[in-house]
Design an enzyme around this catalytic site. Sequence first.
Site, PDB file in Angstrom:
ATOM      1  CE1 TYR A  79     -48.063  -0.621   8.192  1.00 39.46           C
ATOM      2  CE2 TYR A  79     -47.020  -1.083  10.324  1.00 39.46           C
ATOM      3  CZ  TYR A  79     -47.296  -0.298   9.276  1.00 39.46           C
ATOM      4  OH  TYR A  79     -46.507   0.915   9.329  1.00 39.46           O
ATOM      5  CD  GLU A 125     -39.293   0.311  12.384  1.00 43.84           C
ATOM      6  OE1 GLU A 125     -39.319   1.501  11.550  1.00 43.84           O
ATOM      7  OE2 GLU A 125     -40.439   0.194  12.988  1.00 43.84           O
ATOM      8  CG  ASN A 182     -46.893   2.255   6.203  1.00 45.46           C
ATOM      9  OD1 ASN A 182     -47.838   2.753   7.049  1.00 45.46           O
ATOM     10  ND2 ASN A 182     -45.612   2.094   6.611  1.00 45.46           N
ATOM     11  CD  GLU A 183     -44.494   6.331   7.607  1.00 39.92           C
ATOM     12  OE1 GLU A 183     -44.431   6.971   8.636  1.00 39.92           O
ATOM     13  OE2 GLU A 183     -43.571   5.408   7.619  1.00 39.92           O
ATOM     14  CD  GLU A 256     -46.604   3.861  11.886  1.00 39.36           C
ATOM     15  OE1 GLU A 256     -45.666   4.385  11.944  1.00 39.36           O
ATOM     16  OE2 GLU A 256     -46.839   3.031  10.774  1.00 39.36           O
TER      17      GLU A 256
END
Length: 606
Positions: A79, A125, A182-183, A256
Amino acid sequence: MPDLLASALDDSSVAVDAPAAASPIGAPTMTWRDREILRDGAAHRILAGSIHYFRVHPDQWEDRLRRLAAMGANTVDTYVAWNFHERVEGDARFDGWRDIERFIRLAGDVGLDVFLRPSPYICAEWSNGGIPSWLSGRVAALRTSDADFLAAVDAWYDALIPRLVPLQASHGGPIVAIQIENEYGSFGSDSAYLAHLRDGLRRRGMVEMLTTADGITGDMIEHGSVPGAMATFTFGTGVARAVELRREGDALMCSELWGGWFDHWGERHHVRSAASTGGTIAELLAAGGSVSLYMAHGGTNFGLWNGANHDQVLQPTVTSYDSDAPIGEDGTLNEKFHALRSMFAPFHAGELPPIPADPQRQSAATAPLEPRVSLGELIATLPVTGDVSPRPRTFEELGAEDGLVAYQADVSFPAEAVLTIDGLHDRAVVSLDGLRLGVLERDGETSLPLPREGGAGRLVIVVESLGRINYGPYTGEGKGIMRGVMIGRRLVNGWTHRLIPHDAPAATSPSADPAADGVAVASFDIAEPLDAWLAFPDGSKGMVWLNGFLLGRYWKIGPQETLYAPAPLWRTGRNEIVVLDTDGLGATVEIREQPSFGETEEFIGS
Protein backbone atom coordinates in the site's frame (compact mmCIF):
# COMPACT_ATOMS: atom_id res chain seq x y z
CA MET A 1 3.70 -29.15 2.94
CA PRO A 2 5.71 -29.56 -0.32
CA ASP A 3 3.77 -32.81 -0.97
CA LEU A 4 0.53 -30.87 -0.66
CA LEU A 5 1.51 -28.72 -3.61
CA ALA A 6 2.80 -31.65 -5.64
CA SER A 7 -0.55 -33.37 -5.37
CA ALA A 8 -2.43 -30.22 -6.35
CA LEU A 9 -0.39 -29.04 -9.34
CA ASP A 10 0.89 -30.67 -12.49
CA ASP A 11 3.41 -29.47 -15.00
CA SER A 12 0.75 -27.94 -17.23
CA SER A 13 -0.21 -25.43 -14.53
CA VAL A 14 3.28 -24.04 -14.04
CA ALA A 15 4.26 -20.89 -15.95
CA VAL A 16 8.02 -20.34 -15.80
CA ASP A 17 9.56 -16.90 -15.74
CA ALA A 18 11.25 -17.15 -19.13
CA PRO A 19 12.27 -13.80 -20.66
CA ALA A 20 9.95 -12.23 -23.20
CA ALA A 21 10.20 -9.30 -25.55
CA ALA A 22 9.85 -6.01 -23.68
CA SER A 23 6.72 -3.90 -24.21
CA PRO A 24 7.11 -0.57 -25.97
CA ILE A 25 7.10 2.46 -23.69
CA GLY A 26 3.53 3.51 -23.02
CA ALA A 27 2.01 0.04 -23.44
CA PRO A 28 1.18 -2.00 -20.34
CA THR A 29 3.56 -4.83 -19.58
CA MET A 30 0.87 -6.83 -17.79
CA THR A 31 -2.71 -7.30 -18.97
CA TRP A 32 -5.49 -9.84 -18.62
CA ARG A 33 -7.55 -11.63 -21.24
CA ASP A 34 -9.69 -14.76 -21.39
CA ARG A 35 -9.22 -15.46 -17.68
CA GLU A 36 -5.43 -15.22 -17.85
CA ILE A 37 -2.89 -12.66 -16.73
CA LEU A 38 -0.43 -11.95 -19.52
CA ARG A 39 3.03 -10.50 -19.17
CA ASP A 40 4.29 -9.25 -22.53
CA GLY A 41 1.74 -11.54 -24.13
CA ALA A 42 2.74 -14.72 -22.29
CA ALA A 43 0.72 -16.43 -19.55
CA HIS A 44 1.91 -15.31 -16.12
CA ARG A 45 1.18 -15.98 -12.46
CA ILE A 46 1.58 -13.28 -9.83
CA LEU A 47 3.17 -14.81 -6.72
CA ALA A 48 3.20 -11.84 -4.39
CA GLY A 49 3.60 -11.07 -0.74
CA SER A 50 2.71 -7.91 1.14
CA ILE A 51 5.43 -5.80 2.74
CA HIS A 52 4.57 -2.26 3.82
CA TYR A 53 7.54 0.09 3.59
CA PHE A 54 5.96 2.28 6.28
CA ARG A 55 6.06 -0.61 8.76
CA VAL A 56 9.73 -1.49 8.20
CA HIS A 57 12.76 0.64 9.07
CA PRO A 58 14.19 1.86 5.73
CA ASP A 59 17.61 0.45 6.57
CA GLN A 60 15.92 -2.97 6.59
CA TRP A 61 13.89 -2.64 3.39
CA GLU A 62 16.39 -4.50 1.25
CA ASP A 63 16.79 -7.31 3.77
CA ARG A 64 13.03 -7.92 3.92
CA LEU A 65 12.69 -7.76 0.14
CA ARG A 66 15.49 -10.31 -0.29
CA ARG A 67 13.74 -12.61 2.17
CA LEU A 68 10.56 -12.29 0.14
CA ALA A 69 12.39 -13.17 -3.07
CA ALA A 70 14.00 -16.14 -1.31
CA MET A 71 10.50 -17.32 -0.36
CA GLY A 72 9.79 -17.68 -4.08
CA ALA A 73 7.66 -14.60 -4.61
CA ASN A 74 8.06 -12.79 -7.91
CA THR A 75 6.21 -9.66 -6.76
CA VAL A 76 6.01 -7.43 -3.70
CA ASP A 77 2.68 -5.87 -2.85
CA THR A 78 2.55 -2.62 -0.88
CA TYR A 79 0.00 0.00 0.00
CA VAL A 80 0.85 3.70 -0.07
CA ALA A 81 -0.26 5.31 3.21
CA TRP A 82 -1.40 8.83 2.36
CA ASN A 83 -1.37 10.06 5.96
CA PHE A 84 2.19 8.80 6.43
CA HIS A 85 3.37 11.13 3.65
CA GLU A 86 1.11 14.17 4.11
CA ARG A 87 0.82 14.67 7.86
CA VAL A 88 0.36 18.39 7.26
CA GLU A 89 -1.95 19.42 4.45
CA GLY A 90 -0.02 20.57 1.43
CA ASP A 91 3.31 19.23 2.70
CA ALA A 92 3.63 15.80 1.06
CA ARG A 93 6.97 14.26 2.00
CA PHE A 94 8.92 11.63 0.08
CA ASP A 95 12.24 11.64 1.90
CA GLY A 96 13.81 9.22 4.37
CA TRP A 97 11.30 6.69 5.63
CA ARG A 98 8.78 8.10 3.13
CA ASP A 99 10.95 7.53 0.07
CA ILE A 100 8.52 5.23 -1.74
CA GLU A 101 10.55 5.54 -4.94
CA ARG A 102 13.61 4.06 -3.23
CA PHE A 103 11.57 1.14 -1.90
CA ILE A 104 10.21 0.40 -5.38
CA ARG A 105 13.66 0.60 -6.96
CA LEU A 106 15.07 -1.72 -4.30
CA ALA A 107 12.35 -4.22 -5.13
CA GLY A 108 13.35 -4.08 -8.77
CA ASP A 109 17.04 -4.48 -7.90
CA VAL A 110 16.18 -7.62 -5.92
CA GLY A 111 14.31 -9.00 -8.92
CA LEU A 112 10.75 -8.40 -7.78
CA ASP A 113 7.84 -6.85 -9.62
CA VAL A 114 5.74 -4.35 -7.66
CA PHE A 115 1.97 -4.50 -7.18
CA LEU A 116 1.23 -0.97 -5.97
CA ARG A 117 -1.90 -0.10 -3.99
CA PRO A 118 -1.97 3.72 -3.75
CA SER A 119 -5.70 4.19 -3.24
CA PRO A 120 -6.68 7.03 -0.91
CA TYR A 121 -7.95 4.38 1.52
CA ILE A 122 -5.90 1.30 2.44
CA CYS A 123 -7.48 -0.17 5.61
CA ALA A 124 -4.39 -2.20 6.60
CA GLU A 125 -5.15 -1.80 10.31
CA TRP A 126 -3.40 1.53 9.83
CA SER A 127 -4.52 4.76 11.47
CA ASN A 128 -7.66 6.13 9.76
CA GLY A 129 -7.21 3.62 6.95
CA GLY A 130 -4.47 5.85 5.55
CA ILE A 131 -6.67 8.94 5.18
CA PRO A 132 -5.14 12.05 6.83
CA SER A 133 -6.91 13.14 10.00
CA TRP A 134 -6.86 16.75 8.82
CA LEU A 135 -9.07 15.65 5.91
CA SER A 136 -11.45 13.38 7.81
CA GLY A 137 -11.79 16.15 10.38
CA ARG A 138 -13.55 18.39 7.86
CA VAL A 139 -15.04 16.01 5.25
CA ALA A 140 -17.77 13.65 6.36
CA ALA A 141 -18.36 11.86 3.03
CA LEU A 142 -15.03 10.04 2.78
CA ARG A 143 -14.47 7.72 -0.18
CA THR A 144 -17.18 9.33 -2.30
CA SER A 145 -17.40 11.84 -5.13
CA ASP A 146 -17.86 14.62 -2.57
CA ALA A 147 -16.16 17.64 -4.13
CA ASP A 148 -13.99 18.45 -1.11
CA PHE A 149 -12.81 14.87 -0.79
CA LEU A 150 -11.98 14.55 -4.49
CA ALA A 151 -10.12 17.88 -4.46
CA ALA A 152 -7.87 16.59 -1.67
CA VAL A 153 -7.33 13.26 -3.45
CA ASP A 154 -6.46 15.03 -6.68
CA ALA A 155 -3.94 17.27 -4.94
CA TRP A 156 -2.36 14.21 -3.30
CA TYR A 157 -2.22 12.29 -6.57
CA ASP A 158 -0.69 15.31 -8.28
CA ALA A 159 2.16 15.02 -5.76
CA LEU A 160 2.42 11.21 -5.74
CA ILE A 161 1.66 9.78 -9.16
CA PRO A 162 4.29 11.67 -11.23
CA ARG A 163 6.91 10.02 -8.99
CA LEU A 164 5.54 6.58 -9.81
CA VAL A 165 5.01 6.89 -13.56
CA PRO A 166 8.71 6.40 -14.48
CA LEU A 167 8.85 3.35 -12.20
CA GLN A 168 6.33 1.38 -14.24
CA ALA A 169 7.49 -1.70 -16.13
CA SER A 170 6.56 0.01 -19.40
CA HIS A 171 9.31 2.54 -18.58
CA GLY A 172 11.80 -0.08 -17.41
CA GLY A 173 10.75 -0.07 -13.75
CA PRO A 174 9.21 -2.80 -11.59
CA ILE A 175 5.56 -1.60 -11.18
CA VAL A 176 3.29 -4.01 -13.09
CA ALA A 177 -0.10 -3.45 -11.47
CA ILE A 178 -1.92 -0.66 -9.63
CA GLN A 179 -4.97 -1.04 -7.37
CA ILE A 180 -7.64 1.65 -7.78
CA GLU A 181 -9.43 1.31 -4.41
CA ASN A 182 -9.45 -1.16 -1.56
CA GLU A 183 -12.44 -3.32 -0.61
CA TYR A 184 -14.78 -0.55 -1.67
CA GLY A 185 -17.68 -2.97 -2.13
CA SER A 186 -17.92 -3.46 1.61
CA PHE A 187 -18.04 0.30 2.21
CA GLY A 188 -19.95 2.28 -0.42
CA SER A 189 -21.70 2.40 -3.77
CA ASP A 190 -20.43 5.55 -5.46
CA SER A 191 -19.44 4.35 -8.92
CA ALA A 192 -18.53 7.88 -9.98
CA TYR A 193 -15.89 7.94 -7.25
CA LEU A 194 -14.27 4.75 -8.52
CA ALA A 195 -14.35 6.06 -12.09
CA HIS A 196 -12.72 9.31 -10.93
CA LEU A 197 -9.85 7.38 -9.34
CA ARG A 198 -9.43 5.16 -12.40
CA ASP A 199 -9.44 8.09 -14.81
CA GLY A 200 -7.12 10.08 -12.58
CA LEU A 201 -4.51 7.32 -12.61
CA ARG A 202 -4.68 7.01 -16.39
CA ARG A 203 -4.65 10.76 -16.96
CA ARG A 204 -1.53 11.11 -14.83
CA GLY A 205 0.32 8.45 -16.82
CA MET A 206 -0.30 5.11 -15.10
CA VAL A 207 -0.56 2.64 -17.98
CA GLU A 208 -0.05 -0.69 -16.22
CA MET A 209 -2.81 -3.13 -15.27
CA LEU A 210 -5.47 -1.70 -12.96
CA THR A 211 -7.22 -3.80 -10.32
CA THR A 212 -9.78 -3.63 -7.57
CA ALA A 213 -9.99 -5.91 -4.50
CA ASP A 214 -13.10 -7.04 -2.64
CA GLY A 215 -14.45 -9.79 -0.43
CA ILE A 216 -16.20 -12.89 -1.67
CA THR A 217 -19.83 -11.81 -1.95
CA GLY A 218 -21.67 -10.79 -5.08
CA ASP A 219 -22.68 -7.48 -3.54
CA MET A 220 -19.08 -6.57 -2.71
CA ILE A 221 -17.87 -7.40 -6.23
CA GLU A 222 -20.75 -5.46 -7.80
CA HIS A 223 -20.14 -2.26 -5.83
CA GLY A 224 -16.35 -2.47 -5.65
CA SER A 225 -15.64 -3.06 -9.35
CA VAL A 226 -15.21 -0.53 -12.13
CA PRO A 227 -14.87 -1.02 -15.91
CA GLY A 228 -11.26 -1.11 -17.07
CA ALA A 229 -9.93 -2.79 -13.93
CA MET A 230 -9.56 -6.48 -13.17
CA ALA A 231 -11.58 -7.45 -10.09
CA THR A 232 -9.63 -9.47 -7.53
CA PHE A 233 -10.57 -10.98 -4.18
CA THR A 234 -9.60 -10.88 -0.52
CA PHE A 235 -10.20 -13.93 1.66
CA GLY A 236 -8.76 -16.54 3.96
CA THR A 237 -10.34 -19.72 2.56
CA GLY A 238 -12.70 -18.67 -0.24
CA VAL A 239 -11.18 -20.11 -3.40
CA ALA A 240 -14.30 -21.96 -4.57
CA ARG A 241 -16.51 -18.93 -3.97
CA ALA A 242 -14.03 -16.68 -5.78
CA VAL A 243 -14.12 -19.00 -8.79
CA GLU A 244 -17.92 -18.68 -8.83
CA LEU A 245 -17.83 -14.88 -8.53
CA ARG A 246 -15.04 -14.21 -11.03
CA ARG A 247 -16.28 -11.83 -13.71
CA GLU A 248 -16.29 -12.83 -17.34
CA GLY A 249 -12.79 -12.61 -18.76
CA ASP A 250 -11.09 -11.74 -15.47
CA ALA A 251 -8.15 -13.79 -14.30
CA LEU A 252 -8.49 -15.42 -10.89
CA MET A 253 -6.46 -13.57 -8.28
CA CYS A 254 -6.57 -13.18 -4.51
CA SER A 255 -4.98 -9.81 -3.73
CA GLU A 256 -5.07 -10.55 0.00
CA LEU A 257 -4.87 -14.18 1.03
CA TRP A 258 -4.87 -13.97 4.80
CA GLY A 259 -2.14 -16.32 5.99
CA GLY A 260 -2.35 -14.87 9.49
CA TRP A 261 -4.20 -12.13 11.31
CA PHE A 262 -3.65 -9.00 13.37
CA ASP A 263 -4.25 -8.55 17.10
CA HIS A 264 -6.35 -6.15 19.16
CA TRP A 265 -5.45 -5.20 22.71
CA GLY A 266 -7.19 -7.47 25.18
CA GLU A 267 -7.47 -10.42 22.78
CA ARG A 268 -5.28 -13.45 22.11
CA HIS A 269 -2.49 -13.50 19.55
CA HIS A 270 -3.85 -14.86 16.27
CA VAL A 271 -1.95 -17.49 14.32
CA ARG A 272 -2.65 -19.65 11.29
CA SER A 273 -0.82 -22.90 10.71
CA ALA A 274 1.45 -23.55 7.76
CA ALA A 275 -0.76 -26.47 6.74
CA SER A 276 -3.90 -24.31 6.70
CA THR A 277 -2.27 -21.41 4.83
CA GLY A 278 -0.51 -23.70 2.38
CA GLY A 279 -3.68 -25.66 1.70
CA THR A 280 -5.59 -22.58 0.61
CA ILE A 281 -2.70 -21.30 -1.53
CA ALA A 282 -2.33 -24.72 -3.17
CA GLU A 283 -6.06 -24.75 -3.95
CA LEU A 284 -5.82 -21.29 -5.51
CA LEU A 285 -2.79 -22.16 -7.60
CA ALA A 286 -4.40 -25.42 -8.74
CA ALA A 287 -7.39 -23.38 -9.94
CA GLY A 288 -5.03 -21.32 -12.09
CA GLY A 289 -5.02 -18.33 -9.79
CA SER A 290 -2.50 -15.73 -8.76
CA VAL A 291 -1.90 -14.81 -5.14
CA SER A 292 -0.67 -12.10 -2.84
CA LEU A 293 -0.07 -13.30 0.68
CA TYR A 294 -1.20 -10.81 3.33
CA MET A 295 1.16 -10.40 5.10
CA ALA A 296 4.43 -11.91 3.86
CA HIS A 297 6.20 -9.69 6.37
CA GLY A 298 3.96 -7.71 8.69
CA GLY A 299 6.40 -5.34 10.34
CA THR A 300 5.47 -2.93 13.11
CA ASN A 301 2.97 -0.15 13.82
CA PHE A 302 5.74 2.15 15.02
CA GLY A 303 4.79 5.34 16.79
CA LEU A 304 1.04 5.80 17.09
CA TRP A 305 0.16 4.58 13.59
CA ASN A 306 -1.91 1.59 14.67
CA GLY A 307 -5.53 1.64 13.60
CA ALA A 308 -8.62 0.25 15.27
CA ASN A 309 -11.74 -1.64 14.30
CA HIS A 310 -15.21 -1.14 15.69
CA ASP A 311 -17.56 -4.07 16.19
CA GLN A 312 -20.02 -2.97 18.88
CA VAL A 313 -16.96 -1.70 20.79
CA LEU A 314 -13.68 -0.05 19.81
CA GLN A 315 -10.94 -2.60 19.06
CA PRO A 316 -7.54 -0.88 18.92
CA THR A 317 -4.75 -2.78 17.16
CA VAL A 318 -1.53 -3.55 19.01
CA THR A 319 1.89 -2.14 18.12
CA SER A 320 3.13 -5.34 16.50
CA TYR A 321 1.90 -6.22 13.02
CA ASP A 322 3.72 -9.54 12.97
CA SER A 323 0.51 -11.18 11.72
CA ASP A 324 2.06 -14.66 12.08
CA ALA A 325 3.65 -13.98 8.68
CA PRO A 326 6.24 -16.27 7.03
CA ILE A 327 8.84 -13.54 7.60
CA GLY A 328 8.56 -12.52 11.25
CA GLU A 329 8.56 -9.01 12.63
CA ASP A 330 12.36 -9.08 12.98
CA GLY A 331 12.94 -11.04 9.76
CA THR A 332 12.95 -14.49 11.34
CA LEU A 333 11.90 -17.20 8.86
CA ASN A 334 9.40 -19.75 10.11
CA GLU A 335 7.72 -22.94 8.93
CA LYS A 336 5.40 -21.04 6.60
CA PHE A 337 8.34 -19.48 4.82
CA HIS A 338 9.94 -22.82 4.03
CA ALA A 339 6.63 -24.38 3.00
CA LEU A 340 5.87 -21.53 0.59
CA ARG A 341 9.38 -21.59 -0.82
CA SER A 342 8.80 -25.21 -1.80
CA MET A 343 5.37 -24.39 -3.23
CA PHE A 344 6.52 -21.42 -5.31
CA ALA A 345 9.77 -22.96 -6.61
CA PRO A 346 8.15 -24.82 -9.55
CA PHE A 347 6.98 -21.50 -10.98
CA HIS A 348 10.56 -20.30 -11.53
CA ALA A 349 12.81 -21.32 -14.39
CA GLY A 350 15.97 -21.32 -12.25
CA GLU A 351 17.04 -21.70 -8.67
CA LEU A 352 15.52 -19.43 -6.06
CA PRO A 353 17.78 -16.93 -4.31
CA PRO A 354 19.61 -18.35 -1.28
CA ILE A 355 17.91 -18.13 2.10
CA PRO A 356 19.33 -15.19 4.11
CA ALA A 357 20.88 -15.81 7.50
CA ASP A 358 18.80 -15.42 10.64
CA PRO A 359 18.85 -11.95 12.19
CA GLN A 360 21.19 -11.36 15.13
CA ARG A 361 19.79 -10.28 18.47
CA GLN A 362 21.15 -8.59 21.54
CA SER A 363 21.72 -10.63 24.66
CA ALA A 364 19.21 -10.51 27.48
CA ALA A 365 19.64 -7.66 29.97
CA THR A 366 17.70 -5.71 32.58
CA ALA A 367 17.89 -2.06 33.58
CA PRO A 368 16.04 -0.07 36.25
CA LEU A 369 13.43 2.48 35.21
CA GLU A 370 14.09 5.69 37.10
CA PRO A 371 10.98 7.88 37.58
CA ARG A 372 11.57 11.48 36.54
CA VAL A 373 8.30 13.42 36.49
CA SER A 374 4.65 12.56 37.17
CA LEU A 375 1.98 12.84 34.50
CA GLY A 376 0.54 15.91 36.20
CA GLU A 377 3.93 17.58 36.48
CA LEU A 378 4.63 16.87 32.81
CA ILE A 379 1.35 18.44 31.75
CA ALA A 380 2.08 21.56 33.78
CA THR A 381 5.25 22.17 31.72
CA LEU A 382 3.42 22.10 28.37
CA PRO A 383 2.13 25.18 26.57
CA VAL A 384 -1.58 25.83 26.20
CA THR A 385 -2.90 25.28 22.69
CA GLY A 386 -5.30 27.96 21.51
CA ASP A 387 -7.63 30.09 23.59
CA VAL A 388 -9.89 29.06 26.42
CA SER A 389 -13.02 27.51 24.87
CA PRO A 390 -16.54 27.06 26.26
CA ARG A 391 -16.52 23.36 25.45
CA PRO A 392 -13.66 20.88 25.06
CA ARG A 393 -12.22 20.74 21.57
CA THR A 394 -11.66 17.58 19.58
CA PHE A 395 -8.23 16.38 18.50
CA GLU A 396 -9.06 17.54 14.97
CA GLU A 397 -9.91 21.04 16.13
CA LEU A 398 -6.62 21.12 18.04
CA GLY A 399 -4.54 19.75 15.14
CA ALA A 400 -3.61 16.61 17.09
CA GLU A 401 -3.10 13.48 14.99
CA ASP A 402 -3.14 10.99 17.84
CA GLY A 403 -1.68 10.36 21.28
CA LEU A 404 -2.56 12.35 24.40
CA VAL A 405 -4.34 15.64 25.02
CA ALA A 406 -4.82 17.16 28.49
CA TYR A 407 -8.14 18.95 29.03
CA GLN A 408 -8.26 21.34 32.01
CA ALA A 409 -11.06 23.33 33.64
CA ASP A 410 -11.73 24.86 37.06
CA VAL A 411 -14.84 23.32 38.56
CA SER A 412 -17.05 23.44 41.62
CA PHE A 413 -19.48 20.69 42.52
CA PRO A 414 -21.97 19.71 45.23
CA ALA A 415 -21.82 16.66 47.47
CA GLU A 416 -22.47 13.29 45.82
CA ALA A 417 -21.80 14.77 42.36
CA VAL A 418 -21.02 12.59 39.34
CA LEU A 419 -18.81 13.58 36.39
CA THR A 420 -19.69 12.30 32.91
CA ILE A 421 -17.83 12.60 29.60
CA ASP A 422 -20.28 12.75 26.71
CA GLY A 423 -18.64 11.40 23.55
CA LEU A 424 -15.32 10.10 24.85
CA HIS A 425 -12.93 8.93 22.12
CA ASP A 426 -11.22 6.90 23.51
CA ARG A 427 -9.79 6.63 27.03
CA ALA A 428 -9.44 9.21 29.82
CA VAL A 429 -7.46 9.47 33.04
CA VAL A 430 -9.33 11.88 35.33
CA SER A 431 -7.80 13.80 38.25
CA LEU A 432 -8.78 16.68 40.51
CA ASP A 433 -6.06 18.88 42.04
CA GLY A 434 -3.56 16.08 41.38
CA LEU A 435 -5.72 13.36 42.97
CA ARG A 436 -6.39 10.56 40.52
CA LEU A 437 -10.13 9.81 40.39
CA GLY A 438 -10.16 6.99 37.83
CA VAL A 439 -10.16 5.91 34.20
CA LEU A 440 -13.08 6.21 31.77
CA GLU A 441 -13.39 4.43 28.43
CA ARG A 442 -15.42 5.02 25.30
CA ASP A 443 -17.36 1.74 25.33
CA GLY A 444 -17.13 1.18 29.07
CA GLU A 445 -17.76 3.41 32.05
CA THR A 446 -17.99 7.08 31.07
CA SER A 447 -19.00 8.45 34.51
CA LEU A 448 -17.30 8.53 37.91
CA PRO A 449 -18.07 10.06 41.32
CA LEU A 450 -16.39 13.25 42.40
CA PRO A 451 -15.29 13.57 46.06
CA ARG A 452 -18.40 12.89 48.16
CA GLU A 453 -18.22 16.00 50.30
CA GLY A 454 -18.31 18.34 47.28
CA GLY A 455 -15.91 21.20 46.67
CA ALA A 456 -13.90 22.88 43.93
CA GLY A 457 -10.60 22.43 42.12
CA ARG A 458 -8.67 22.03 38.88
CA LEU A 459 -10.07 19.17 36.80
CA VAL A 460 -7.59 17.50 34.45
CA ILE A 461 -8.73 14.90 31.91
CA VAL A 462 -5.95 13.23 29.89
CA VAL A 463 -7.55 11.69 26.81
CA GLU A 464 -5.74 9.09 24.73
CA SER A 465 -6.62 8.18 21.17
CA LEU A 466 -6.15 4.41 21.11
CA GLY A 467 -6.11 4.24 17.33
CA ARG A 468 -8.15 5.77 14.52
CA ILE A 469 -10.76 3.43 13.04
CA ASN A 470 -9.52 1.96 9.77
CA TYR A 471 -12.44 -0.12 8.48
CA GLY A 472 -16.18 0.26 8.03
CA PRO A 473 -18.65 3.14 8.33
CA TYR A 474 -16.89 4.69 11.35
CA THR A 475 -13.67 5.29 9.42
CA GLY A 476 -12.68 8.91 9.86
CA GLU A 477 -14.32 9.33 13.26
CA GLY A 478 -12.87 12.05 15.45
CA LYS A 479 -10.89 11.74 18.67
CA GLY A 480 -10.95 13.49 22.01
CA ILE A 481 -14.05 14.73 23.84
CA MET A 482 -16.60 14.95 21.09
CA ARG A 483 -19.46 16.71 22.90
CA GLY A 484 -18.89 17.79 26.47
CA VAL A 485 -18.18 17.12 30.14
CA MET A 486 -20.99 17.28 32.67
CA ILE A 487 -21.24 17.46 36.46
CA GLY A 488 -24.68 16.04 37.02
CA ARG A 489 -26.72 17.61 34.24
CA ARG A 490 -24.65 20.78 34.05
CA LEU A 491 -22.02 21.26 31.35
CA VAL A 492 -18.52 22.29 32.39
CA ASN A 493 -17.31 25.39 30.55
CA GLY A 494 -13.97 27.15 30.29
CA TRP A 495 -11.49 24.61 28.89
CA THR A 496 -7.79 24.87 28.17
CA HIS A 497 -5.92 22.25 26.17
CA ARG A 498 -2.35 21.01 26.24
CA LEU A 499 -1.00 18.60 23.60
CA ILE A 500 1.51 16.05 24.86
CA PRO A 501 4.16 15.92 22.11
CA HIS A 502 5.08 12.76 20.23
CA ASP A 503 8.71 13.54 21.01
CA ALA A 504 10.30 11.86 24.01
CA PRO A 505 9.56 13.88 27.17
CA ALA A 506 12.61 15.65 28.56
CA ALA A 507 14.36 13.62 31.27
CA THR A 508 14.67 15.80 34.36
CA SER A 509 15.96 14.98 37.84
CA PRO A 510 14.86 11.69 39.43
CA SER A 511 11.52 11.53 41.26
CA ALA A 512 11.10 10.25 44.79
CA ASP A 513 7.93 8.27 43.99
CA PRO A 514 8.78 5.04 42.12
CA ALA A 515 5.14 3.93 41.93
CA ALA A 516 3.76 7.07 40.28
CA ASP A 517 2.54 7.48 36.72
CA GLY A 518 4.47 9.69 34.32
CA VAL A 519 7.94 9.63 32.80
CA ALA A 520 10.77 7.22 33.60
CA VAL A 521 14.17 6.64 32.02
CA ALA A 522 16.46 3.62 31.61
CA SER A 523 19.72 3.11 29.76
CA PHE A 524 21.64 0.20 28.22
CA ASP A 525 25.27 0.13 27.15
CA ILE A 526 25.44 -1.81 23.89
CA ALA A 527 28.58 -3.23 22.27
CA GLU A 528 26.97 -3.65 18.83
CA PRO A 529 23.65 -2.40 17.44
CA LEU A 530 21.50 -5.50 16.93
CA ASP A 531 17.79 -6.26 17.01
CA ALA A 532 16.17 -6.50 20.42
CA TRP A 533 12.84 -7.15 22.07
CA LEU A 534 11.91 -4.81 24.91
CA ALA A 535 9.58 -5.74 27.75
CA PHE A 536 8.12 -3.70 30.61
CA PRO A 537 7.01 -6.42 33.02
CA ASP A 538 5.57 -4.14 35.70
CA GLY A 539 4.29 -1.36 33.46
CA SER A 540 0.60 -0.56 33.07
CA LYS A 541 -0.07 1.44 29.90
CA GLY A 542 2.65 3.40 28.23
CA MET A 543 4.51 4.75 25.24
CA VAL A 544 8.19 3.94 24.67
CA TRP A 545 10.97 5.93 23.01
CA LEU A 546 14.36 4.43 22.09
CA ASN A 547 17.02 7.08 21.53
CA GLY A 548 14.24 9.57 20.80
CA PHE A 549 12.28 7.33 18.41
CA LEU A 550 8.72 6.42 19.42
CA LEU A 551 8.57 2.62 19.15
CA GLY A 552 4.89 2.32 20.09
CA ARG A 553 2.74 1.35 23.05
CA TYR A 554 2.56 -1.39 25.65
CA TRP A 555 -0.49 -2.30 27.72
CA LYS A 556 -0.70 -4.82 30.51
CA ILE A 557 -3.97 -6.26 29.14
CA GLY A 558 -1.91 -7.89 26.35
CA PRO A 559 -1.60 -9.96 24.33
CA GLN A 560 1.63 -8.31 23.14
CA GLU A 561 4.35 -8.38 25.81
CA THR A 562 7.45 -7.26 23.87
CA LEU A 563 8.16 -4.35 21.54
CA TYR A 564 10.42 -4.82 18.53
CA ALA A 565 13.41 -2.47 18.63
CA PRO A 566 15.24 -2.84 15.28
CA ALA A 567 19.02 -2.68 15.04
CA PRO A 568 19.17 0.67 13.15
CA LEU A 569 17.65 2.45 16.17
CA TRP A 570 20.43 1.33 18.52
CA ARG A 571 23.94 2.74 18.72
CA THR A 572 27.22 1.53 20.10
CA GLY A 573 27.57 2.68 23.69
CA ARG A 574 24.83 4.28 25.76
CA ASN A 575 21.20 3.99 24.65
CA GLU A 576 18.34 5.77 26.38
CA ILE A 577 14.82 4.44 26.82
CA VAL A 578 12.07 6.83 27.91
CA VAL A 579 8.66 5.65 29.05
CA LEU A 580 5.48 7.67 29.56
CA ASP A 581 2.98 5.56 31.49
CA THR A 582 -0.45 7.05 32.23
CA ASP A 583 -1.50 4.34 34.69
CA GLY A 584 1.50 3.25 36.75
CA LEU A 585 5.21 2.95 36.00
CA GLY A 586 7.03 -0.32 36.32
CA ALA A 587 10.41 -0.73 37.96
CA THR A 588 12.45 -2.26 35.13
CA VAL A 589 12.85 -2.62 31.39
CA GLU A 590 14.18 -5.85 29.89
CA ILE A 591 15.94 -6.79 26.69
CA ARG A 592 14.70 -10.22 25.72
CA GLU A 593 16.14 -12.55 23.12
CA GLN A 594 12.75 -13.85 21.98
CA PRO A 595 9.47 -12.05 21.30
CA SER A 596 6.33 -12.72 23.30
CA PHE A 597 3.07 -11.97 21.53
CA GLY A 598 0.93 -13.55 24.24
CA GLU A 599 -1.35 -16.56 24.43
CA THR A 600 -2.25 -17.77 20.93
CA GLU A 601 -5.34 -18.98 19.14
CA GLU A 602 -5.74 -20.39 15.62
CA PHE A 603 -7.69 -17.93 13.49
CA ILE A 604 -8.61 -17.93 9.81
CA GLY A 605 -10.19 -14.91 8.17
CA SER A 606 -13.37 -15.65 6.26
